[in-house]
Write a protein that holds these residues in place. Structure first.
Motif, mmCIF file in Angstrom:
data_model
loop_
_atom_site.group_PDB
_atom_site.id
_atom_site.type_symbol
_atom_site.label_atom_id
_atom_site.label_comp_id
_atom_site.label_asym_id
_atom_site.label_seq_id
_atom_site.Cartn_x
_atom_site.Cartn_y
_atom_site.Cartn_z
ATOM 1 N N CYS A 1 -32.456 25.336 74.252
ATOM 2 C CA CYS A 1 -31.532 25.706 75.330
ATOM 3 C C CYS A 1 -31.948 25.060 76.648
ATOM 4 O O CYS A 1 -31.113 24.583 77.411
ATOM 5 C CB CYS A 1 -31.501 27.219 75.506
ATOM 6 S SG CYS A 1 -30.677 28.062 74.156
ATOM 7 N N LYS A 2 -33.242 25.058 76.872
ATOM 8 C CA LYS A 2 -33.775 24.460 78.104
ATOM 9 C C LYS A 2 -33.386 22.981 78.185
ATOM 10 O O LYS A 2 -32.908 22.501 79.210
ATOM 11 C CB LYS A 2 -35.304 24.627 78.100
ATOM 12 C CG LYS A 2 -36.083 23.817 79.112
ATOM 13 C CD LYS A 2 -37.585 24.062 78.892
ATOM 14 C CE LYS A 2 -38.429 22.848 79.255
ATOM 15 N NZ LYS A 2 -38.722 22.724 80.678
ATOM 16 N N ALA A 3 -33.558 22.267 77.075
ATOM 17 C CA ALA A 3 -33.242 20.831 77.051
ATOM 18 C C ALA A 3 -31.749 20.616 77.333
ATOM 19 O O ALA A 3 -31.381 19.768 78.156
ATOM 20 C CB ALA A 3 -33.621 20.243 75.701
ATOM 21 N N ASN A 4 -30.900 21.399 76.674
ATOM 22 C CA ASN A 4 -29.452 21.258 76.881
ATOM 23 C C ASN A 4 -29.063 21.585 78.318
ATOM 24 O O ASN A 4 -28.248 20.906 78.928
ATOM 25 C CB ASN A 4 -28.677 22.194 75.946
ATOM 26 C CG ASN A 4 -28.839 21.797 74.501
ATOM 27 O OD1 ASN A 4 -29.312 20.695 74.208
ATOM 28 N ND2 ASN A 4 -28.476 22.681 73.594
ATOM 29 N N PHE A 5 -29.655 22.645 78.831
ATOM 30 C CA PHE A 5 -29.303 23.096 80.173
ATOM 31 C C PHE A 5 -29.754 22.080 81.222
ATOM 32 O O PHE A 5 -29.027 21.769 82.161
ATOM 33 C CB PHE A 5 -29.944 24.463 80.435
ATOM 34 C CG PHE A 5 -29.575 25.077 81.752
ATOM 35 C CD1 PHE A 5 -28.322 25.641 81.938
ATOM 36 C CD2 PHE A 5 -30.480 25.104 82.808
ATOM 37 C CE1 PHE A 5 -27.970 26.217 83.158
ATOM 38 C CE2 PHE A 5 -30.139 25.677 84.028
ATOM 39 C CZ PHE A 5 -28.878 26.234 84.196
ATOM 40 N N GLU A 6 -30.947 21.542 81.034
ATOM 41 C CA GLU A 6 -31.459 20.567 81.999
ATOM 42 C C GLU A 6 -30.637 19.283 81.961
ATOM 43 O O GLU A 6 -30.421 18.639 82.986
ATOM 44 C CB GLU A 6 -32.935 20.271 81.729
ATOM 45 C CG GLU A 6 -33.827 21.403 82.194
ATOM 46 C CD GLU A 6 -35.275 21.252 81.739
ATOM 47 O OE1 GLU A 6 -35.578 20.304 80.990
ATOM 48 O OE2 GLU A 6 -36.102 22.105 82.132
ATOM 49 N N ALA A 7 -30.144 18.916 80.774
ATOM 50 C CA ALA A 7 -29.323 17.710 80.655
ATOM 51 C C ALA A 7 -27.996 17.905 81.392
ATOM 52 O O ALA A 7 -27.478 16.982 82.023
ATOM 53 C CB ALA A 7 -29.071 17.403 79.184
ATOM 54 N N ALA A 8 -27.465 19.128 81.319
ATOM 55 C CA ALA A 8 -26.186 19.404 81.968
ATOM 56 C C ALA A 8 -26.334 19.661 83.461
ATOM 57 O O ALA A 8 -25.368 19.558 84.211
ATOM 58 C CB ALA A 8 -25.519 20.604 81.300
ATOM 59 N N ASN A 9 -27.528 20.003 83.898
ATOM 60 C CA ASN A 9 -27.766 20.314 85.314
ATOM 61 C C ASN A 9 -28.920 19.490 85.851
ATOM 62 O O ASN A 9 -30.052 19.966 85.943
ATOM 63 C CB ASN A 9 -28.087 21.801 85.482
ATOM 64 C CG ASN A 9 -26.936 22.684 85.077
ATOM 65 O OD1 ASN A 9 -26.021 22.924 85.839
ATOM 66 N ND2 ASN A 9 -26.975 23.147 83.823
ATOM 67 N N PRO A 10 -28.650 18.241 86.214
ATOM 68 C CA PRO A 10 -29.743 17.378 86.674
ATOM 69 C C PRO A 10 -30.439 17.986 87.889
ATOM 70 O O PRO A 10 -29.783 18.577 88.744
ATOM 71 C CB PRO A 10 -29.037 16.079 87.065
ATOM 72 C CG PRO A 10 -27.690 16.147 86.455
ATOM 73 C CD PRO A 10 -27.344 17.577 86.291
ATOM 74 N N GLY A 11 -31.734 17.816 87.914
ATOM 75 C CA GLY A 11 -32.486 18.339 89.052
ATOM 76 C C GLY A 11 -33.033 19.732 88.808
ATOM 77 O O GLY A 11 -33.878 20.211 89.542
ATOM 78 N N LEU B 1 -26.960 30.867 78.457
ATOM 79 C CA LEU B 1 -27.585 31.597 77.342
ATOM 80 C C LEU B 1 -26.594 32.543 76.676
ATOM 81 O O LEU B 1 -26.758 32.907 75.522
ATOM 82 C CB LEU B 1 -28.816 32.369 77.828
ATOM 83 C CG LEU B 1 -30.022 31.530 78.220
ATOM 84 C CD1 LEU B 1 -31.160 32.431 78.681
ATOM 85 C CD2 LEU B 1 -30.496 30.654 77.065
ATOM 86 N N ALA B 2 -25.567 32.948 77.425
ATOM 87 C CA ALA B 2 -24.573 33.860 76.859
ATOM 88 C C ALA B 2 -23.455 33.094 76.148
ATOM 89 O O ALA B 2 -22.608 33.694 75.498
ATOM 90 C CB ALA B 2 -23.988 34.732 77.967
ATOM 91 N N SER B 3 -23.462 31.775 76.289
ATOM 92 C CA SER B 3 -22.382 30.981 75.695
ATOM 93 C C SER B 3 -22.483 30.972 74.176
ATOM 94 O O SER B 3 -23.533 31.283 73.602
ATOM 95 C CB SER B 3 -22.464 29.545 76.210
ATOM 96 O OG SER B 3 -23.616 28.929 75.670
ATOM 97 N N LYS B 4 -21.370 30.587 73.553
ATOM 98 C CA LYS B 4 -21.355 30.527 72.101
ATOM 99 C C LYS B 4 -22.369 29.501 71.609
ATOM 100 O O LYS B 4 -23.070 29.733 70.623
ATOM 101 C CB LYS B 4 -19.944 30.168 71.618
ATOM 102 C CG LYS B 4 -19.745 30.510 70.163
ATOM 103 C CD LYS B 4 -18.319 30.386 69.719
ATOM 104 C CE LYS B 4 -18.232 30.753 68.247
ATOM 105 N NZ LYS B 4 -17.066 30.199 67.599
ATOM 106 N N GLU B 5 -22.457 28.392 72.345
ATOM 107 C CA GLU B 5 -23.386 27.326 71.952
ATOM 108 C C GLU B 5 -24.826 27.849 71.862
ATOM 109 O O GLU B 5 -25.513 27.656 70.867
ATOM 110 C CB GLU B 5 -23.297 26.190 72.979
ATOM 111 C CG GLU B 5 -24.212 25.013 72.666
ATOM 112 C CD GLU B 5 -24.193 23.962 73.782
ATOM 113 O OE1 GLU B 5 -23.103 23.691 74.331
ATOM 114 O OE2 GLU B 5 -25.272 23.430 74.092
ATOM 115 N N ALA B 6 -25.257 28.544 72.922
ATOM 116 C CA ALA B 6 -26.633 29.059 72.931
ATOM 117 C C ALA B 6 -26.822 30.106 71.844
ATOM 118 O O ALA B 6 -27.876 30.180 71.207
ATOM 119 C CB ALA B 6 -26.965 29.636 74.296
ATOM 120 N N ASN B 7 -25.801 30.916 71.620
ATOM 121 C CA ASN B 7 -25.893 31.940 70.576
ATOM 122 C C ASN B 7 -26.022 31.315 69.191
ATOM 123 O O ASN B 7 -26.710 31.847 68.322
ATOM 124 C CB ASN B 7 -24.687 32.875 70.637
ATOM 125 C CG ASN B 7 -24.906 34.011 71.613
ATOM 126 O OD1 ASN B 7 -25.468 35.027 71.268
ATOM 127 N ND2 ASN B 7 -24.501 33.827 72.863
#
Lengths: 281, 457
Positions: B88-98, B363-369
């Motif tokens: 999740c961390k990797a996906n989130f960081e890719a979607a939110n640079p910085g 984290l609440a998204s379907k993807e993360a689930n």
């Protein structure tokens, strides 16, 4: 020039010291939320709390068991290690080792030794036909376990201090005694012991203070989530649980103040009594 | 003499003040570090930029527009969540640079003490995992923020999460967290021990008496094998039996406890009886070596445990083949399992509320689930994702957990002072489980103290 020391003392000693006295008069709950001045309410609660009395009793038991045992064993070992035997430095290292080992490591190892289901002690017990037991969680043995570990950890450290004291005694006394035909025991009783009293005095004071503050062994070997904690917790452990498990910081401060008063009273008493038995010649 | 006394006072005072030293607040700089400035602003969506500049207006900390490097700290306890969170961390960081997500795992035993100390000192993680007993304490102290406004402007729909979980994280009508997962309890058993004793495996129709009868046959004192683990456990054990014997822990409007009722006492006594009869290791033994440890080493044949233990059991390849799970036994013709789940909450002291919410939202998204389900660490809370989790354990009868959750669950009893009455419950009952006082006496003591606490809410 004395600024660094003064500032350091101010931040880490004077401020917390007065803060804890102030806090003990306030009702402070979770997240340090101060709910106002309550006078001596925390003290009243403390003295009417059966758990507090049990805790005080536990702590005095620790002092009564750990202090004399540690002192006598340390003195015994110090006298033995003052003789000329082979491998003297190896023995000194072995006895001193527990003093420089982290208490966490010590406690974890002992916890496994005492473990009721998989421990070495029980394997030995059953091996020689004795019943196994839950050493750490059995009411009759849990405190003993804590004491054994504490004494084992203390002996090395105080042995070194006493050994230094023994070696500071002038050889002339012993030579004179030998000419007069004194036995080994007489030399110890009439020369070593009286001349060692300043060191013994220091050791007793330090042992009492550190034993009153017993915490890590209990925290690591018994833990806060065990029934045995009721009859093994020391005042410091109770302070920790009140402040950090139950979020009663004001009440915990009152416990800390009580401990301070007890240790101070005992130390002042010892300072007064030292004239009667300590030789500073 | 004077000086000696004075020095004694100082010496003693010094040591006494060490005690308070650990209580004073720590100030570790956490939130905004500007290590990786090279991140660009271009990729950040314009809308979000506008929002966060608004936010910055009343923040003293100069954390300019959203392109700046931001560290987001996330605290949790369950070690088996590691794989899921890293993905999740990797996906989130890719979607939110910085944005860098810093995962902060803490062992269960220290989690709450550490979290509270960090929150007191203002150095707590931006987002942290919460559980039922503690949400009331954190919400009423204002340590976590309500998320109703953020939910209103988000695509997330609370209908996608179990109602029991949404209710658990609602305090005074405000929503404080979104469920990560949910869990129910099952009867895990060691097939090898059942085979050895010639006892049939637990069935769906088992009653409590059937279970006790089996435990009697399975107990083998000579070899140190016990039928069942019956040590103190609220969620794992007596919360599941008290409703069946007709009692309750907390009444519906959370104004009184049910511990003075004989029915409630009965639901606890049936556990202590198992210890009295020698069908379970003693409380002392279970304190030294946790039930699941003894279960995994073949010393216990059956234990009540949550679905999340599956992840622990399969870590031991040998043991993984030996166990399975069945519905909890029926009492008085009924069966129930308490339902609980963790949630993500946002710290009120976080300087990055926007990003913290985005992380919670992700984290609440379907993807993360789905990632959570595939990791096999816990049952994802998002409707329809549970199956992914069960598929990870084809050898176990995992379907029972979903069925229990949907058709026979009992909401986890919690109120604002749960953390406090939880301690009272433990301290009293552990004496009863250790056979020092009777269950009746322990329950009466709990009722008195707990009712006083509930009245203060």
């Amino acid at each position: 020039m004395i600024a660094p020391v003064t500032i350091g003392l101010g931040i880490f000693y004077f401020y917390p010291f007065f803060r804890v006295i102030r806090d003990s008069l306030h009702n402070i709950g979770a997240f340090d939320r101060d709910q106002g001045f309550v006078g001596f309410k925390n003290y009243v609660t403390m003295f009417s709390d059966a758990e507090m009395w049990q805790t005080l009793l536990n702590t005095f038991k620790y002092v009564i068991i750990i202090v004399p045992c540690s002192l006598l064993l340390a003195l015994f070992v110090a006298v033995l290690l003052n003789t000329r035997i082979k491998g003297l430095s190896i023995f000194r290292v072995i006895y001193f080792l527990p003093a420089i080992t982290m208490s966490v490591a010590v406690s974890m190892v002992w916890r496994w030794i005492f473990n009721g289901d998989y421990g070495i002690l029980n394997s030995i017990m059953t091996g020689i036909g004795l019943p196994a037991r839950q050493w750490l969680n059995d009411r009759s043995t849990s405190m003993l376990c804590i004491c054994i570990v504490a004494i084992w950890s203390n002996v090395g450290y105080y042995m070194i201090i006493l050994l230094a004291g023994i070696q500071g005694i002038s050889k002339g006394y012993y030579e004179a005694a030998e000419i007069d035909g004194a036995s080994g025991f007489q030399k110890f009783y009439k020369i070593t012991l009286p001349l060692l009293t300043p060191t013994i005095f220091y050791v007793v004071i330090m042992l009492i203070i550190s034993t009153f503050q017993t915490f890590d062994g209990i925290y690591l070997m018994i833990g806060t989530k065990a029934n045995a904690i009721k009859w093994t917790q020391s005042v410091v452990m109770y302070f920790y649980r009140s402040a950090f498990d139950y979020s009663k910081k004001g009440y915990a401060s009152a416990v800390a103040v009580l401990l301070f008063v007890i240790i101070m009273a005992i130390t002042v008493f010892q300072m007064k009594m030292q004239k009667k038995w300590v030789n500073y010649d | 003499m004077r000086r000696k006394i004075l020095s004694a006072i100082l010496c003693v005072g010094m040591t006494a003040s060490m005690l308070t030293g650990c209580g004073s607040s720590t100030t570790t700089s956490t939130d905004t570090t500007e290590e990786t400035k090279e991140e660009t602003t271009e990729e950040a969506p314009a809308a979000e930029e506008a929002e966060s500049t608004e936010e910055v207006a009343d923040e003293p900390v100069a954390e300019a527009a959203s392109g700046d490097a931001v560290e987001l700290h996330y605290a949790y306890w369950q070690d088996t969540l590691g794989d899921y969170l890293n993905e999740c961390k990797a996906n989130f960081e890719a979607a939110n640079p910085g944005v860098t997500v810093v995962l902060e795992p803490t062992a269960w035993g220290e989690y709450w003490t550490k979290l509270e100390t960090a929150a007191t000192g203002g150095a707590v993680a931006d987002v942290f995992q919460m559980n039922g007993p503690n949400v009331g304490k954190y919400a009423s102290a204002g340590v976590i923020v309500p998320i109703d406004d953020m939910l209103a402007s988000s695509d997330l729909d609370l209908k996608n999460y179990p109602e029991a979980m949404n209710n658990l994280y609602t305090v005074d009508g405000q929503q404080y967290g979104i469920a990560i997962d949910y869990d129910t309890i099952g009867l895990w058993y060691n097939k090898e021990l059942f085979d050895a004793a010639g006892v049939e495996y637990p069935s769906e129709d088992w009653t409590w008496d059937d279970m006790v009868a089996a435990a009697e046959k399975l107990t083998d004192e000579a070899n140190g094998v016990y039928g069942i683990a019956a040590g103190y456990n609220d969620q794992g054990c007596f919360y599941n039996t008290v409703p069946l014997t007709g009692g309750y822990i907390l009444n519906d409007d959370k104004s009184a406890s049910g511990f003075s009722l004989p029915e409630t006492k009965e639901g606890i006594k049936i556990w202590v009886d198992l210890i009295d009869k020698g069908l379970s290791p003693t409380q002392a033994s279970l304190t030294e070596n946790a039930d699941y440890v003894q279960f995994m080493s073949g010393k216990i044949a059956m234990m009540f445990a949550g679905d999340w233990y599956a992840a622990t059991f399969v870590q031991d390849e040998e043991f993984a083949k030996k166990c399975d799970v069945q519905y909890l036994p029926k009492i008085n013709g009924k069966r129930t399992s308490v339902i609980h789940g963790k949630a993500n909450c946002i710290s009120a002291s976080s300087k990055n509320q926007e990003i913290a919410w985005k992380w919670v939202e992700y984290l609440a998204s379907k993807e993360a689930n789905e990632i959570l389900g595939k990791s096999g660490a816990a049952i994802p809370s998002y409707t329809g994702c549970a199956e992914l989790y069960f598929e990870q354990y084809p050898n176990y009868n995992m379907g029972i957990f979903a069925d229990e959750a949907e058709n026979m669950s009992y909401p986890y009893p919690a109120s604002k002072t749960s953390a406090e009455w939880g301690d009272i419950m433990f301290n009293q009952l552990v004496s009863a489980y250790s056979q020092e006082i009777s269950v009746d006496e322990a329950c009466d003591n709990i009722a008195a103290e707990m009712d006083a606490l509930l009245a203060s809410e």
